[in-house]
Design a protein around this motif. Structure first.
Motif, PDB file in Angstrom:
ATOM      1  N   GLU A 157       0.825  -1.065  -0.038  1.00 19.62           N
ATOM      2  CA  GLU A 157      -0.248   0.050  -0.061  1.00 19.62           C
ATOM      3  C   GLU A 157       0.718   1.328  -0.039  1.00 19.62           C
ATOM      4  N   ALA A 158       2.185   1.226   0.486  1.00 18.36           N
ATOM      5  CA  ALA A 158       2.933   2.211   0.529  1.00 18.36           C
ATOM      6  C   ALA A 158       4.558   2.020   0.651  1.00 18.36           C
ATOM      7  N   VAL A 253       4.131  -3.574  12.821  1.00 21.41           N
ATOM      8  CA  VAL A 253       4.192  -4.841  12.255  1.00 21.41           C
ATOM      9  C   VAL A 253       4.138  -6.117  13.203  1.00 21.41           C
ATOM     10  N   PRO A 254       3.401  -7.126  13.243  1.00 24.43           N
ATOM     11  CA  PRO A 254       3.463  -8.104  14.488  1.00 24.43           C
ATOM     12  C   PRO A 254       4.816  -8.896  14.478  1.00 24.43           C
ATOM     13  N   PRO A 255       4.962  -9.548  15.619  1.00 23.51           N
ATOM     14  CA  PRO A 255       6.126 -10.343  15.798  1.00 23.51           C
ATOM     15  C   PRO A 255       6.430 -11.294  14.851  1.00 23.51           C
ATOM     16  N   PRO A 256       7.550 -11.705  14.607  1.00 26.17           N
ATOM     17  CA  PRO A 256       7.951 -12.749  13.687  1.00 26.17           C
ATOM     18  C   PRO A 256       7.322 -14.032  13.663  1.00 26.17           C
ATOM     19  N   PRO A 257       6.880 -14.676  12.375  1.00 27.42           N
ATOM     20  CA  PRO A 257       7.461 -14.536  11.244  1.00 27.42           C
ATOM     21  C   PRO A 257       6.772 -13.266  10.247  1.00 27.42           C
ATOM     22  N   ALA A 258       5.857 -12.410  11.057  1.00 25.63           N
ATOM     23  CA  ALA A 258       5.503 -11.373  10.124  1.00 25.63           C
ATOM     24  C   ALA A 258       6.400 -10.380   9.406  1.00 25.63           C
ATOM     25  N   ASP A 262       3.026  -7.330   5.737  1.00 27.35           N
ATOM     26  CA  ASP A 262       1.914  -7.601   6.590  1.00 27.35           C
ATOM     27  C   ASP A 262       0.934  -6.715   6.854  1.00 27.35           C
ATOM     28  N   VAL A 263       1.639  -5.274   6.920  1.00 25.11           N
ATOM     29  CA  VAL A 263       0.882  -4.014   7.107  1.00 25.11           C
ATOM     30  C   VAL A 263       0.954  -3.113   5.671  1.00 25.11           C
ATOM     31  N   GLY A 264       1.306  -3.620   4.688  1.00 23.77           N
ATOM     32  CA  GLY A 264       1.244  -2.924   3.432  1.00 23.77           C
ATOM     33  C   GLY A 264       2.490  -2.199   3.120  1.00 23.77           C
ATOM     34  N   ALA A 265       3.671  -2.275   3.841  1.00 24.37           N
ATOM     35  CA  ALA A 265       4.556  -1.534   3.748  1.00 24.37           C
ATOM     36  C   ALA A 265       5.799  -2.266   3.019  1.00 24.37           C
ATOM     37  N   VAL A 266       6.471  -1.340   2.167  1.00 30.03           N
ATOM     38  CA  VAL A 266       7.880  -2.012   1.688  1.00 30.03           C
ATOM     39  C   VAL A 266       8.848  -0.759   2.022  1.00 30.03           C
TER      40      VAL A 266
END
Length: 451
Positions: A157-158, A253-258, A262-266
């Protein structure tokens, strides 16, 4: 003012070289190129002793999807492909090349002309980035083509550009944003196209007002749409990927392995973004980078455009030589960098700075008993309990460490820097994290179906 929600510290900034323009370091006579200078599998050498190579020529090919190509930073003759000591004295396979002139591969565009338009598809952009061996240049060295390959079922997303450079002393990203702002912004548009997003944020801490103003002016003057410069509160480790995402977007951002996706970010580092511009628009592989050579005792701290494989000692000599009271040389900055024992070791893709610590700054204080003050807990930006993790690492309580999410640690050093007892918390937590991650990998391998 935007920042991340928990933890963090305020170390002395010591940005001694922030006003020093980038200088080109003279070419070395010999380079040593490690095959493992990125996260993932080492590259596989494609040259042998006696081979002639050109600047920019592929000399080692990615060993797997999670790997990166490596190209020759000079032209000359390969004199060896064997194990040599790295900065920490550990032996790893390197390609040694003796320089003979500086003849480049003819497909590389070496002109200074800015090329704004990119008519390639997303897949073609990612392929070019992969071919050029681009990795994260902020220190993590994650292969950029992997980061841009969005998994099925996920949606970016962003795009967030990391121009924070919160590590004390280091200024290579700061100078890159000031001196190569237009290339950076074109790189942002290329990355936006690669991951199919309409919005990008460039996160910069408030201690770089010149970079904030410069990029904002370029955005307005050249009509870039969807790119926003986001000033951030000065707070370490603001440049941590998860901390930056939280500061800019408010998402956790959730804990690993996230992962950030997973929150739309790069997230991409500022210097990496310029390297992406060069790869896509100029066919230039990652063969050089800006490195800060700095320290309070250095005569002339500098930002040096340096070919990969250049001996670290060459950078220190260019900055005035080692001071008499030099006590520790760090690859990186004082918070997350690693102390070096071998100054003949090479500059690599993830080397953003060399910091010389002098006098009392270089000496660790004698640790005393933990007084249970919990300052390390308050400082941890990941919400962990460092004193407990360090204790369990000493006791080899690997199962408990895994349960306590030690793999979430970003190794920022906030815990150790805030400890009034001077305990080596980060050392123990690093050991525990590495051991637990090894156990997790072994477990996954054992559970995988046999071919």
């Amino acid at each position: 003012m935007k920042t991340f929600p928990i933890g963090g510290v305020h170390p002395s900034e010591n940005k001694l070289s922030c006003a020093k323009p980038i200088e080109v370091l003279p070419l070395p006579e010999v380079v040593n190129i490690p095959l493992a200078q990125h996260i993932g599998a080492p590259a596989v050498a494609k040259v042998a002793k006696g081979d002639k190579v050109l600047t920019g020529q592929l000399i080692a090919e990615a060993g797997s999807f999670m790997s990166a190509n490596i190209h020759s930073p000079i032209s000359g003759t390969v004199t060896a492909v064997d194990a040599q000591p790295n900065g920490q004295g550990l032996r790893q396979v390197m390609i040694t090349i003796k320089r003979e002139g500086d003849e480049w591969v003819d497909t590389i565009d070496r002109s200074k002309e800015l090329i704004r338009e990119c008519n390639l598809s997303a897949q073609e952009i990612i392929a070019k980035i992969k071919d050029a061996g681009i990795v994260g240049m902020g220190g993590a060295t994650f292969p950029t083509h992997v980061k841009l390959s969005i998994p099925a079922g996920k949606k970016a997303e962003a795009l967030i550009i990391n121009g924070v450079e919160c590590e004390p002393y280091l200024t290579s990203d700061h100078r890159t944003m000031l001196e190569r702002g237009e290339e950076l912004l074109v790189g942002v548009t290329i990355l936006m196209k690669a991951i199919d997003v309409k919005q990008a944020y460039i996160g910069i801490e408030n201690n770089k007002p010149d970079a904030i103003a410069h990029l904002r002016n370029l955005i307005v003057q050249n009509g870039y749409t969807g790119i926003e410069v986001t000033p951030l509160k000065v707070r370490y480790p603001q440049g941590g990927e998860k901390q930056l995402i939280a500061a800019v977007t408010g998402r956790q951002v959730p804990p690993p392995p996230a992962l950030p996706i997973d929150v739309g970010a790069v997230v991409c580092n500022a210097s990496t973004t310029v390297a992406v511009y060069e790869a896509v628009q100029k066919n230039k592989p990652l063969i050089e980078r800006v490195v800060t050579a700095t320290g309070k005792g250095m005569k002339s701290p500098k930002n040096l455009l340096t070919r990969m494989g250049t001996p670290i000692l060459s950078l220190l000599e260019a900055a005035g030589g080692l001071p008499e009271d030099a006590g520790k040389i760090i690859n990186g900055g004082p918070m997350m960098g690693r102390a070096m024992v071998n100054l003949e070791s090479p500059v690599t893709k993830g080397c953003s700075g060399i910091t010389v610590m002098s006098g009392n700054d270089a000496v660790r204080r004698e640790p005393s008993q933990c007084i249970k003050c919990a300052k390390c807990v308050s400082a941890c930006p990941m919400g962990l309990e460092p004193y407990y993790l360090a204790k369990m690492a000493r006791k080899k309580g690997w199962d408990e460490l895994e349960a306590q999410m030690i793999t979430s640690c970003i190794e920022c050093g906030c815990c150790q820097s805030s400890c009034p007892a001077y305990l080596p918390l980060l050392d123990w937590v690093r050991l525990g994290k590495q051991t637990v991650m090894g156990i997790i990998r072994s477990r996954a391998a054992a559970a995988a179906p046999k071919k």
